[in-house]
Design a protein around this motif. Structure first.
Motif, PDB file in Angstrom:
ATOM      1  N   ARG A   1      -0.431   4.717  -7.877  1.00  0.00           N
ATOM      2  CA  ARG A   1       0.351   5.190  -6.717  1.00  0.00           C
ATOM      3  C   ARG A   1      -0.551   5.969  -5.756  1.00  0.00           C
ATOM      4  N   ALA A   2      -1.407   6.818  -6.329  1.00  0.00           N
ATOM      5  CA  ALA A   2      -2.340   7.594  -5.502  1.00  0.00           C
ATOM      6  C   ALA A   2      -3.294   6.647  -4.772  1.00  0.00           C
ATOM      7  N   ALA A   3      -3.799   5.636  -5.496  1.00  0.00           N
ATOM      8  CA  ALA A   3      -4.732   4.672  -4.895  1.00  0.00           C
ATOM      9  C   ALA A   3      -4.061   3.914  -3.739  1.00  0.00           C
ATOM     10  N   ALA A   4      -2.801   3.516  -3.943  1.00  0.00           N
ATOM     11  CA  ALA A   4      -2.066   2.783  -2.901  1.00  0.00           C
ATOM     12  C   ALA A   4      -1.916   3.645  -1.652  1.00  0.00           C
ATOM     13  N   SER A   5      -1.636   4.919  -1.868  1.00  0.00           N
ATOM     14  CA  SER A   5      -1.450   5.823  -0.737  1.00  0.00           C
ATOM     15  C   SER A   5      -2.758   6.028   0.035  1.00  0.00           C
ATOM     16  N   VAL A   6      -3.854   6.160  -0.697  1.00  0.00           N
ATOM     17  CA  VAL A   6      -5.163   6.306  -0.047  1.00  0.00           C
ATOM     18  C   VAL A   6      -5.443   5.064   0.800  1.00  0.00           C
ATOM     19  N   LEU A   7      -5.157   3.892   0.233  1.00  0.00           N
ATOM     20  CA  LEU A   7      -5.464   2.650   0.933  1.00  0.00           C
ATOM     21  C   LEU A   7      -4.610   2.490   2.179  1.00  0.00           C
ATOM     22  N   CYS A   8      -3.330   2.890   2.113  1.00  0.00           N
ATOM     23  CA  CYS A   8      -2.493   2.653   3.294  1.00  0.00           C
ATOM     24  C   CYS A   8      -2.759   3.678   4.387  1.00  0.00           C
ATOM     25  N   HIS A   9      -3.497   4.739   4.074  1.00  0.00           N
ATOM     26  CA  HIS A   9      -3.817   5.737   5.106  1.00  0.00           C
ATOM     27  C   HIS A   9      -5.236   5.616   5.646  1.00  0.00           C
ATOM     28  N   ILE A  10      -5.937   4.551   5.260  1.00  0.00           N
ATOM     29  CA  ILE A  10      -7.290   4.387   5.806  1.00  0.00           C
ATOM     30  C   ILE A  10      -7.145   4.051   7.293  1.00  0.00           C
ATOM     31  N   GLU A  11      -7.823   4.823   8.128  1.00  0.00           N
ATOM     32  CA  GLU A  11      -7.674   4.639   9.585  1.00  0.00           C
ATOM     33  C   GLU A  11      -8.221   3.283  10.006  1.00  0.00           C
ATOM     34  N   PRO A  12      -7.588   2.664  11.005  1.00  0.00           N
ATOM     35  CA  PRO A  12      -8.094   1.381  11.511  1.00  0.00           C
ATOM     36  C   PRO A  12      -9.549   1.465  11.969  1.00  0.00           C
ATOM     37  N   ASP A  13      -9.958   2.636  12.492  1.00  0.00           N
ATOM     38  CA  ASP A  13     -11.360   2.732  12.946  1.00  0.00           C
ATOM     39  C   ASP A  13     -12.319   2.903  11.765  1.00  0.00           C
ATOM     40  N   ASP A  14     -11.762   2.998  10.546  1.00  0.00           N
ATOM     41  CA  ASP A  14     -12.615   2.975   9.344  1.00  0.00           C
ATOM     42  C   ASP A  14     -12.798   1.534   8.895  1.00  0.00           C
ATOM     43  N   ALA A  15     -12.520   0.609   9.781  1.00  0.00           N
ATOM     44  CA  ALA A  15     -12.471  -0.794   9.365  1.00  0.00           C
ATOM     45  C   ALA A  15     -13.868  -1.356   9.137  1.00  0.00           C
ATOM     46  N   ASP A  16     -14.642  -0.647   8.338  1.00  0.00           N
ATOM     47  CA  ASP A  16     -15.969  -1.164   7.982  1.00  0.00           C
ATOM     48  C   ASP A  16     -15.837  -1.977   6.700  1.00  0.00           C
ATOM     49  N   ASP A  17     -14.571  -2.225   6.287  1.00  0.00           N
ATOM     50  CA  ASP A  17     -14.331  -3.065   5.118  1.00  0.00           C
ATOM     51  C   ASP A  17     -14.938  -2.506   3.835  1.00  0.00           C
ATOM     52  N   PHE A  18     -15.105  -1.205   3.736  1.00  0.00           N
ATOM     53  CA  PHE A  18     -15.667  -0.670   2.493  1.00  0.00           C
ATOM     54  C   PHE A  18     -14.679  -0.864   1.343  1.00  0.00           C
ATOM     55  N   VAL A  19     -13.401  -0.619   1.630  1.00  0.00           N
ATOM     56  CA  VAL A  19     -12.389  -0.835   0.590  1.00  0.00           C
ATOM     57  C   VAL A  19     -11.914  -2.278   0.656  1.00  0.00           C
ATOM     58  N   ARG A  20     -12.033  -2.979  -0.478  1.00  0.00           N
ATOM     59  CA  ARG A  20     -11.760  -4.424  -0.489  1.00  0.00           C
ATOM     60  C   ARG A  20     -10.418  -4.791  -1.091  1.00  0.00           C
ATOM     61  N   GLY A  21      -9.803  -3.873  -1.819  1.00  0.00           N
ATOM     62  CA  GLY A  21      -8.532  -4.234  -2.441  1.00  0.00           C
ATOM     63  C   GLY A  21      -8.040  -3.147  -3.375  1.00  0.00           C
ATOM     64  N   LEU A  22      -6.872  -3.402  -3.947  1.00  0.00           N
ATOM     65  CA  LEU A  22      -6.167  -2.413  -4.764  1.00  0.00           C
ATOM     66  C   LEU A  22      -5.738  -3.049  -6.080  1.00  0.00           C
ATOM     67  N   ILE A  23      -5.961  -2.317  -7.186  1.00  0.00           N
ATOM     68  CA  ILE A  23      -5.564  -2.792  -8.511  1.00  0.00           C
ATOM     69  C   ILE A  23      -4.537  -1.809  -9.077  1.00  0.00           C
ATOM     70  N   CYS A  24      -3.304  -2.282  -9.247  1.00  0.00           N
ATOM     71  CA  CYS A  24      -2.229  -1.420  -9.753  1.00  0.00           C
ATOM     72  C   CYS A  24      -1.860  -1.832 -11.168  1.00  0.00           C
ATOM     73  N   ILE A  25      -2.222  -1.004 -12.127  1.00  0.00           N
ATOM     74  CA  ILE A  25      -1.838  -1.262 -13.515  1.00  0.00           C
ATOM     75  C   ILE A  25      -0.589  -0.422 -13.802  1.00  0.00           C
ATOM     76  N   SER A  26       0.510  -1.069 -14.189  1.00  0.00           N
ATOM     77  CA  SER A  26       1.779  -0.367 -14.446  1.00  0.00           C
ATOM     78  C   SER A  26       2.194   0.490 -13.248  1.00  0.00           C
ATOM     79  N   TYR A  27       2.244  -0.133 -12.067  1.00  0.00           N
ATOM     80  CA  TYR A  27       2.667   0.623 -10.873  1.00  0.00           C
ATOM     81  C   TYR A  27       4.078   1.171 -11.112  1.00  0.00           C
ATOM     82  N   PRO A  28       4.282   2.502 -10.908  1.00  0.00           N
ATOM     83  CA  PRO A  28       5.601   3.085 -11.192  1.00  0.00           C
ATOM     84  C   PRO A  28       6.528   2.907  -9.984  1.00  0.00           C
ATOM     85  N   LEU A  29       7.187   1.768  -9.906  1.00  0.00           N
ATOM     86  CA  LEU A  29       8.000   1.448  -8.728  1.00  0.00           C
ATOM     87  C   LEU A  29       9.235   2.335  -8.623  1.00  0.00           C
ATOM     88  N   HIS A  30       9.740   2.801  -9.778  1.00  0.00           N
ATOM     89  CA  HIS A  30      10.909   3.690  -9.764  1.00  0.00           C
ATOM     90  C   HIS A  30      10.917   4.511 -11.051  1.00  0.00           C
TER      91      HIS A  30
END
Length: 225
Positions: free
Chosen positions: A106-135
């Motif tokens: 959940r923390a990783a997802a939040s970090v990824l969705c707040h990466i600014e568009p001007d940080d678009a140097d593509d350093f972060v390539r993707g997200l791996i959610c093991i047992s994402y706590p949806l509810h």
């Protein structure tokens, strides 16, 4: 492929986070960051097993510990680790995948969705959610899905089909609405802790590790073409 274990202290505000890196003995290209859920730490067998599997296939892997149930605190810690790797003179990575288990994902997802568009140097390539706590258990009406809808990078969910914090049909509905390319791998009959009656823990780990490695390789190999 052999790798070296390096213990680290990552600056986080005026504190230091404990981290361990597995560094493959070859030219580094991509890395993976992993962190634990609400309980435990970076030495959870889940994470150590995954990290050594990834490192043995040439991926740099950093695990870190950040205790506490405050999600905002966990997100800030995750950002510090990401910035540490991004600016590291020692480990020059072409890109990283953000990963975590349960609250860590959940923390990783939040970090990824707040990466600014001007940080678009593509350093972060993707997200791996093991047992994402949806509810929360038995609170299927309150979904933690808003961050997932804002992500544009590829996302891999590895979830148990009997996870009491991530009902199968609910995650599938959320995934259909996501703008990010995504894949869900269901571990049959696994609960939130990835325990499956009648299967050894190592057998389950092997399935998880294989799926995650395969997904990362698919993405990083398209980058090379």
């Amino acid at each position: 492929m052999s790798h070296t274990e390096v213990k680290l202290k990552v600056p986080f505000g005026n504190k230091l986070l404990d981290a361990v890196c597995l560094v493959p003995n070859k030219n580094l290209t991509y890395g993976v960051i992993l962190t634990h859920g609400a309980s435990g730490d970076m030495n959870l067998p889940h994470l150590t097993s995954l990290a050594s599997h990834l490192a043995s296939h040439g991926f740099f892997c950093l695990r870190f510990t950040c205790k506490g149930l405050n999600i905002v605190h966990r997100i800030k810690a995750y950002k510090s680790v990401l910035n540490y790797l991004k600016t590291s003179g020692e480990y020059k990575l072409a890109g990283v995948f953000l990963g975590g288990r349960s609250m860590g994902s959940r923390a990783a997802a939040s970090v990824l969705c707040h990466i600014e568009p001007d940080d678009a140097d593509d350093f972060v390539r993707g997200l791996i959610c093991i047992s994402y706590p949806l509810h929360h258990p038995k609170q299927q009406h309150k979904l933690r899905d808003e961050d997932l809808f804002r992500i544009k990078d590829p996302v891999l969910f590895v979830s148990g089909s009997a996870d009491e914090m991530c009902e199968k049909n609910l995650l599938e509905k959320v995934a259909q609405k996501m703008q990010a390319p995504h894949k869900i791998h269901w571990i049959e009959k696994a609960n939130h802790s990835m325990a499956v009656k009648g299967r050894s823990t190592n057998d389950v780990f092997k399935e998880i590790n294989t799926q995650i490695l395969f997904w990362i390789q698919e993405i990083t190999e398209t980058d090379r073409k």
